[in-house]
Write an enzyme that holds these catalytic residues in place. Structure first.
Site, PDB file in Angstrom:
ATOM      1  N   LYS A 121      24.383  29.366  22.146  1.00 14.49           N
ATOM      2  CA  LYS A 121      23.754  29.689  22.951  1.00 14.49           C
ATOM      3  C   LYS A 121      23.181  30.905  23.503  1.00 14.49           C
ATOM      4  CE  LYS A 121      22.966  26.151  26.519  1.00 14.49           C
ATOM      5  NZ  LYS A 121      22.490  27.447  27.159  1.00 14.49           N
TER       6      LYS A 121
ATOM      7  N   GLU B 270      24.713  26.325  17.266  1.00 14.58           N
ATOM      8  CA  GLU B 270      24.718  27.878  16.886  1.00 14.58           C
ATOM      9  C   GLU B 270      24.788  28.350  17.968  1.00 14.58           C
ATOM     10  OE1 GLU B 270      19.991  26.425  16.992  1.00 14.58           O
ATOM     11  OE2 GLU B 270      20.169  25.756  15.192  1.00 14.58           O
TER      12      GLU B 270
END
Ligand SMILES: [Zn+2]
Length: 688
Positions: free
Chosen positions: A115, A113
């Site tokens: 950050k 994902e």
């Protein structure tokens, strides 16, 4: 209307408006017109105002915030809220994945994902209603900022299902909004994250509602769930949370992520999926493309997808073992705050300056960082001994980006002194800053003398900062007029003062007597009276300092405001300053020393080369650097040009700004020379 009817209508309106809000903010897909929305919203507000006891806990009206001032209480987290371990290369990430797989003893899949570089938040929902929003704090105790978080439009106040769930996410401010808002800040923030953190700490939620903060949710915790992370993310979306679409799923075998193979295709069709070999390419692509994102990310997060494996992997003291952050390289350096000093500027403004262990950033060694004021330090929660990340963005003074590690000695957040470090007088708060208001404060006086001597002011040759510092420290020079009355031959024989040097200093001082009034007045360091303002005053005919003193004595604001380019604020400051005995005495003493406080001619020709003589200029459109337009007019007039308000056959030049209209057309038809703002500035610069 009876109570049941009111309750029913409030419920109905709340439901409808929540639905519309979610459609608008989460799916950016409005279901009704703004007008209709406002009508329903006004009706709800009306009913709630008359019946505050019936306001629902998830009422959409809570989005607008209140002007009720709240303190920020502390709360205990019911889940451990940990930060992540970090890796700085794809190889170290692959190593970590291999180790994790061997620890787990089974095949695994991993989620990657973005950050987000924002403020970490934990949202607690009870039976689908937002019950508590808390900052991460130290991981077990955070701050309750629920009222503020409720105003963030993409945080659902009520979920689509009545579940108990804890969601973790990142609140951030999109870059475009940051640029807009930061330009209005008295103390600009180093980055969107710090502005976000500052906003979330605001005492009135109505102030938070005015800032278009956003959120991405990346984790959901529920009791007794069998879901893996991919399924949780999909479920979070279904509940109404905003989940980023920039997600990669990596596994060695397709059977590990069945939820991506069947069903749910719609909600996560944008997600990337691949095998471990494709990870390196994925990371490279995202590292490159982050420049184009509308928000800041500082890395990627890699997590184990299987929740049961996460539980068996557990935690180290500080980090979960099932996730790691891949950090992008950035023009930042890590260093330690050794000391925080307080500086007193020439205006009396108090500025904390952080002394850090020297660190190399972008080719230069940094040993000081600016900390602006107490609020800035509070937002960072900065203490001496903390390890910080420091950056140099553009050419500004280095700033603290974030705290990397708190000091281990429990040193509290640093506090400004109550007294001036130079003169020990009590400090006063004005706006966002503390000030020493003692006009005889040694540091302020020193600052004023330094400023006066400086290259952009009186430009006194042979009088460098070391010399000035020495003479002030020795007590030879106490005020600006002392520079002219001091007998420099007295320095003979003192270390570093040979006769050659002394001659250089005295000559520099003597030569500075020839500086024109237009240079002397701005050198006094009177607020708002820089070179530009003084130039405007002189052009308008106020060519003698006595003119200003007279205007101040008569408090004739109108006279000043009528001058093109002089605003009300500047006018008021001029009136105040030229009535103060300190300034009047200073001017008197400098006059006695032989400095000129008048400009004999309109403007000496040698000040500005007369490049526009015999030219007639017309100005049209709007300008970035000349607001109001009369500022451009001044530039032309003082260089010998004439200006006219219409384009005729006699007009030699048209200065055309943005959205120039009929005058531009006319100038073109007449063959008049057309000059853009950029070209105009180039002409001025080339003839400086
Ligand atoms: Zn002081």
């Amino acid at each position: 209307m009876n109570n049941n009817k009111i309750i029913e209508e409030i419920r109905k309106l709340s439901d409808l408006l929540s639905l519309y809000q979610n459609a608008y903010y989460l799916q950016t897909n409005p279901l009704i017109s703004d007008l209709e929305y406002d009508r329903l919203f006004d009706r709800l507000l009306f009913l709630e105002k008359g019946n505050p006891e019936f306001v629902l806990p998830d009422s959409p009206s809570r989005r607008v915030g209140s002007d009720f001032s709240q303190d920020i209480p502390e709360v205990l987290h019911s889940i451990p809220v940990l930060s992540l371990d970090k890796g700085y290369s794809v190889e170290s990430i692959r190593d970590w994945m291999d180790k994790t797989i061997s620890k787990a003893g089974s095949e695994l899949s991993f989620i990657v994902e973005e950050k987000i570089d924002g403020v970490s938040i934990v949202l607690y929902y009870k039976k689908g209603i937002l019950n508590l929003a808390a900052t991460r704090g130290n991981g077990s105790v955070g701050n309750d900022i629920t009222a503020n978080v409720r105003t963030i439009k993409s945080v659902p106040l009520r979920l689509t299902e009545d579940v108990d769930i804890v969601a973790r996410g990142e609140i951030f401010l999109p870059l475009a909004e940051f640029e807009k808002l930061n330009s209005l800040q008295e103390v600009p923030f180093a980055n969107p994250r710090n502005l976000t953190a500052g906003t979330l700490r605001r005492k009135k939620s109505i102030d938070v509602a005015a800032v278009p903060l956003e959120i991405f949710i990346y984790e959901g915790f529920m009791d007794n769930t069998e879901m893996n992370h991919v399924e949780i993310l999909t479920f979070l979306k279904k509940l109404g949370f905003k989940v980023s679409n920039s997600i990669g799923v990596f596994s060695s075998s397709k059977s590990l992520t069945p939820s991506l193979n069947s069903g749910n295709k719609e909600s996560n069709s944008l997600w990337f999926r691949g095998d471990f070999k494709s990870l390196s390419g994925y990371v490279k692509k995202h590292t490159k493309e982050r420049e184009n994102l509308p928000y800041e990310i500082d890395g990627l997060v890699i997590k184990v997808n299987e929740i049961d494996v996460r539980e068996s992997l557990g935690f180290t003291g500080h980090h979960p073992r099932w996730a790691i952050a891949y950090k992008f390289e950035s023009p930042e350096g890590t260093t330690v705050i050794k000391e925080i000093d307080v500086q007193v500027g020439r205006t009396g403004r108090i500025t904390p300056v952080g002394r850090v262990e020297p660190v190399l950033i972008g080719g230069s060694t940094i040993s000081n960082v600016t900390l602006h004021n107490q609020e800035y330090i509070n937002i960072l929660e900065l203490a001496i001994g903390d390890t910080v990340s420091v950056s140099k963005r553009g050419d500004v003074i280095p700033a603290v980006e974030r705290i990397v590690d708190k000091n281990e000695d429990n040193i509290p957040v640093w506090k400004m002194p109550e007294r001036c470090p130079s003169c020990k007088q009590d400090l006063e708060i004005k706006g966002a800053h503390l000030f020493c208001v003692n006009s005889e404060c040694p540091d302020q006086v020193k600052g004023k003398i330094f400023f006066f001597l400086g290259r952009n002011q009186m430009d006194v040759e042979g009088f460098g900062p070391e010399t000035a510092d020495y003479l002030i420290e020795q007590g030879f020079i106490k005020t600006i007029p002392d520079l002219y009355s001091f007998d420099y031959t007295r320095l003979e024989g003192l270390p570093g003062f040979g006769s050659k040097k002394i001659k250089l200093i005295s000559n520099g001082i003597k030569k500075s007597l020839d500086q024109p009034y237009s240079r002397i007045l701005p050198s006094l360091g009177i607020p708002e009276l820089g070179k530009k303002a003084v130039e405007l005053l002189i052009i308008s005919g106020l060519r003698d300092v006595d003119d200003l003193i007279k205007i101040a004595a008569e408090k004739d604001v109108d006279k000043l405001v009528s001058i093109k380019g002089i605003g009300e604020r500047t006018a008021e400051i001029i009136i105040n300053e030229f009535s103060s005995t300190i300034i009047l005495d200073l001017i008197k003493d400098l006059k006695t020393a032989g400095l000129k406080f008048e400009e004999k001619e309109i403007l000496k020709q040698d000040m500005f080369p007369q490049i526009f003589s015999d030219q007639i200029w017309c100005i049209t459109g709007s300008f970035e650097n000349y607001k109001p337009r009369s500022l451009a007019e001044n530039e032309i007039v003082k260089r010998g040009g004439k200006t006219t308000s219409t384009v005729t056959g006699n007009t030699t030049h048209l200065l055309a700004g943005e959205s120039a209209g009929s005058k531009l057309v006319k100038a073109k038809s007449l063959g008049t020379k057309i000059i853009t703002e950029e070209k105009f500035m180039e002409i001025l610069n080339n003839n400086e």
